[in-house]
Write a protein that holds these residues in place. Structure first.
Motif, PDB file in Angstrom:
ATOM      1  N   ILE A 135      17.115 -22.822  29.686  1.00 32.73           N
ATOM      2  CA  ILE A 135      16.000 -23.552  29.586  1.00 32.73           C
ATOM      3  C   ILE A 135      14.906 -23.150  28.854  1.00 32.73           C
ATOM      4  CG2 ILE A 135      14.340 -24.522  31.385  1.00 32.73           C
ATOM      5  CD1 ILE A 135      16.200 -23.889  33.486  1.00 32.73           C
ATOM      6  N   GLY A 136      14.065 -23.856  28.092  1.00 35.01           N
ATOM      7  CA  GLY A 136      13.129 -23.456  27.258  1.00 35.01           C
ATOM      8  C   GLY A 136      12.333 -24.657  26.438  1.00 35.01           C
ATOM      9  N   SER A 137      11.270 -24.226  25.881  1.00 29.31           N
ATOM     10  CA  SER A 137      10.474 -25.170  24.938  1.00 29.31           C
ATOM     11  C   SER A 137      10.876 -24.678  23.599  1.00 29.31           C
ATOM     12  CB  SER A 137       9.191 -25.129  25.297  1.00 29.31           C
ATOM     13  OG  SER A 137       8.763 -25.632  26.546  1.00 29.31           O
ATOM     14  N   VAL A 138      11.767 -25.331  22.981  1.00 25.27           N
ATOM     15  CA  VAL A 138      12.258 -24.912  21.599  1.00 25.27           C
ATOM     16  C   VAL A 138      11.782 -25.707  20.465  1.00 25.27           C
ATOM     17  CG1 VAL A 138      14.507 -23.984  22.751  1.00 25.27           C
ATOM     18  CG2 VAL A 138      14.505 -26.391  21.785  1.00 25.27           C
ATOM     19  N   GLU A 139      10.851 -26.429  20.862  1.00 25.83           N
ATOM     20  CA  GLU A 139      10.245 -27.343  19.658  1.00 25.83           C
ATOM     21  C   GLU A 139       9.831 -26.591  18.380  1.00 25.83           C
ATOM     22  OE1 GLU A 139       9.637 -29.613  23.620  1.00 25.83           O
ATOM     23  OE2 GLU A 139       9.471 -27.546  22.947  1.00 25.83           O
ATOM     24  N   ALA A 140       9.367 -25.416  18.522  1.00 24.95           N
ATOM     25  CA  ALA A 140       8.987 -24.504  17.436  1.00 24.95           C
ATOM     26  C   ALA A 140      10.155 -24.508  16.474  1.00 24.95           C
ATOM     27  CB  ALA A 140       8.003 -23.453  17.951  1.00 24.95           C
ATOM     28  N   ILE A 154       3.305 -25.378  32.085  1.00 25.52           N
ATOM     29  CA  ILE A 154       3.770 -24.109  32.208  1.00 25.52           C
ATOM     30  C   ILE A 154       2.394 -23.249  32.518  1.00 25.52           C
ATOM     31  CG2 ILE A 154       4.510 -22.067  31.019  1.00 25.52           C
ATOM     32  CD1 ILE A 154       6.545 -24.209  29.398  1.00 25.52           C
ATOM     33  N   ALA A 155       1.210 -23.631  31.829  1.00 26.66           N
ATOM     34  CA  ALA A 155      -0.136 -22.867  32.001  1.00 26.66           C
ATOM     35  C   ALA A 155      -0.297 -23.213  33.362  1.00 26.66           C
ATOM     36  CB  ALA A 155      -1.133 -23.554  30.995  1.00 26.66           C
ATOM     37  N   GLN A 156      -0.162 -24.366  33.979  1.00 23.16           N
ATOM     38  CA  GLN A 156      -0.600 -24.629  35.168  1.00 23.16           C
ATOM     39  C   GLN A 156       0.187 -23.559  36.403  1.00 23.16           C
ATOM     40  OE1 GLN A 156       0.138 -28.293  35.872  1.00 23.16           O
ATOM     41  NE2 GLN A 156      -1.868 -29.307  35.049  1.00 23.16           N
ATOM     42  N   ALA A 163       2.718 -19.726  28.864  1.00 22.62           N
ATOM     43  CA  ALA A 163       2.837 -21.174  28.035  1.00 22.62           C
ATOM     44  C   ALA A 163       2.616 -20.766  26.506  1.00 22.62           C
ATOM     45  CB  ALA A 163       1.535 -21.876  28.488  1.00 22.62           C
ATOM     46  N   LYS A 164       1.679 -19.791  26.036  1.00 22.22           N
ATOM     47  CA  LYS A 164       1.916 -19.367  24.714  1.00 22.22           C
ATOM     48  C   LYS A 164       3.151 -18.923  24.298  1.00 22.22           C
ATOM     49  CE  LYS A 164      -3.193 -18.993  24.687  1.00 22.22           C
ATOM     50  NZ  LYS A 164      -4.274 -18.151  24.522  1.00 22.22           N
ATOM     51  N   GLU A 165       3.673 -18.060  24.920  1.00 21.53           N
ATOM     52  CA  GLU A 165       4.918 -17.416  24.821  1.00 21.53           C
ATOM     53  C   GLU A 165       6.322 -18.402  24.694  1.00 21.53           C
ATOM     54  OE1 GLU A 165       8.286 -14.502  26.939  1.00 21.53           O
ATOM     55  OE2 GLU A 165       6.243 -14.439  27.452  1.00 21.53           O
ATOM     56  N   MET A 166       6.027 -19.356  25.501  1.00 17.08           N
ATOM     57  CA  MET A 166       7.540 -19.984  25.642  1.00 17.08           C
ATOM     58  C   MET A 166       7.256 -21.152  24.429  1.00 17.08           C
ATOM     59  SD  MET A 166       8.408 -20.927  29.595  1.00 17.08           S
ATOM     60  CE  MET A 166       9.780 -21.449  29.234  1.00 17.08           C
ATOM     61  N   ALA A 167       6.014 -21.703  24.189  1.00 19.81           N
ATOM     62  CA  ALA A 167       5.862 -22.709  23.246  1.00 19.81           C
ATOM     63  C   ALA A 167       5.894 -22.182  21.642  1.00 19.81           C
ATOM     64  CB  ALA A 167       4.540 -23.558  23.245  1.00 19.81           C
ATOM     65  N   ARG A 172      15.219 -19.696  24.562  1.00 20.45           N
ATOM     66  CA  ARG A 172      15.548 -20.353  25.859  1.00 20.45           C
ATOM     67  C   ARG A 172      15.736 -19.120  26.804  1.00 20.45           C
ATOM     68  NH1 ARG A 172      21.270 -23.463  24.086  1.00 20.45           N
ATOM     69  NH2 ARG A 172      20.122 -24.750  22.241  1.00 20.45           N
ATOM     70  N   TYR A 173      15.461 -19.512  28.051  1.00 20.75           N
ATOM     71  CA  TYR A 173      15.306 -18.322  29.271  1.00 20.75           C
ATOM     72  C   TYR A 173      16.307 -18.701  30.352  1.00 20.75           C
ATOM     73  CZ  TYR A 173      10.915 -17.173  27.084  1.00 20.75           C
ATOM     74  OH  TYR A 173      10.074 -16.957  26.166  1.00 20.75           O
ATOM     75  N   ASP A 174      16.782 -17.834  31.096  1.00 22.09           N
ATOM     76  CA  ASP A 174      17.783 -18.010  32.131  1.00 22.09           C
ATOM     77  C   ASP A 174      16.724 -18.700  33.166  1.00 22.09           C
ATOM     78  OD1 ASP A 174      17.152 -15.554  33.999  1.00 22.09           O
ATOM     79  OD2 ASP A 174      17.101 -14.778  32.018  1.00 22.09           O
ATOM     80  N   ALA A 175      17.467 -19.284  34.174  1.00 24.60           N
ATOM     81  CA  ALA A 175      16.796 -19.833  35.339  1.00 24.60           C
ATOM     82  C   ALA A 175      16.280 -18.832  36.303  1.00 24.60           C
ATOM     83  CB  ALA A 175      17.784 -20.691  36.327  1.00 24.60           C
TER      84      ALA A 175
END
Length: 267
Positions: A135-140, A154-156, A163-167, A172-175
């Protein structure tokens, strides 16, 4: 392939909606990877509308394919943005549909759940994921940032740093990691996903639906406007609860049978 077979494949729905008691199950089936485009998002909105028309008291968003969703259809995105700097896929409209729906919504996640697919899961009220899900935000990785609310959600849930790290890193991260960060609610064995999701959804569907709707609204106010605003909104948001049959049933059941024995009708 015959012309009739080709037409059948072309018109196959991207999302199917079935009822399991009071639970509406929305199954994404846009092969091969449930790539988001305008059609898929609009069919998800239609599925939520259908759940409302069937008086669903809880909703499950799942995939009937190998993965939950591998994100956006990049080819379609490039085509849709030729000569413009606007992507008219009604992405805000779809997340607003999740927020506005009165029933609790559970995302049932397996396989790959990245980019826009992850954002669909984040738009749900609860997320159940398998141990093996990625799972992850891979758009970058393709020069984008999350386009459908992942950064703020994510920030919430996990704070600005996560949020900054993931974006920004696009990993991808494990559940289990995301459960520890409070981004998802529950991690289950791969073979247990469907059963665990439906147990949770049925519990929600058999609960006091009017109260659950008020909970969704109050959380939204707290997140968007702050705790003080939520406190000020409580009286109005809670007003329907006191006139509900579920409240009357719950009080009567408590007096006659004790706590936790009420059978709610969702009205």
């Amino acid at each position: 392939m015959t012309e009739s077979m080709s037409a059948s494949i072309a018109t196959a729905p991207a999302v199917t909606t079935t009822m399991d008691g009071g639970v509406a199950v929305l199954s994404m089936q846009s092969k091969p990877y449930n790539l988001l485009d305008d059609r898929l998002t609009m069919e998800i909105i239609a599925g939520l509308d259908s759940a409302g028309q069937h008086n669903a008291r809880a909703i499950v968003l799942r995939s009937s394919l190998r993965h939950f969703s591998a994100g956006a259809d990049l080819d379609a995105m490039v085509e849709a943005t030729k000569g413009t700097d606007v992507l008219n896929w009604r992405l805000v409209e779809v997340i607003r549909a999740f927020d506005a729906h009165p029933a609790p919504i559970v995302a049932s996640v397996h396989g790959v759940c990245v980019g826009g697919g992850f954002e669909l899961a984040l738009a749900c009220d609860l997320i159940v994921a398998t141990q093996s899900a990625k799972i992850g935000s891979v758009e970058a990785t393709v020069g984008l940032q999350p386009l459908m609310g992942a950064v703020q959600r994510i920030a919430q849930r996990a704070g600005a740093a996560r949020a900054k790290e993931m974006a920004m890193l696009g990993r991808r991260y494990d559940a289990a990691t995301l459960e520890r960060w409070n981004i998802i609610n529950r991690v289950v064995g791969d073979e247990d996903l469907d059963a665990a999701t439906m147990v949770l959804a049925q519990e929600l569907a058999h609960g006091p639906t009017v109260a659950h709707t008020a909970t969704k609204r109050l959380v939204a106010v707290a997140i968007n406007d702050g705790v003080a605003a939520a406190d000020e909104s409580m009286t109005e948001i809670q007003r329907p609860i006191f006139g509900s049959k579920d409240f009357q049933t719950g009080v009567r059941s408590y007096r006659e049978k004790g706590i936790g024995m009420a059978t709610f009708e969702g009205r």
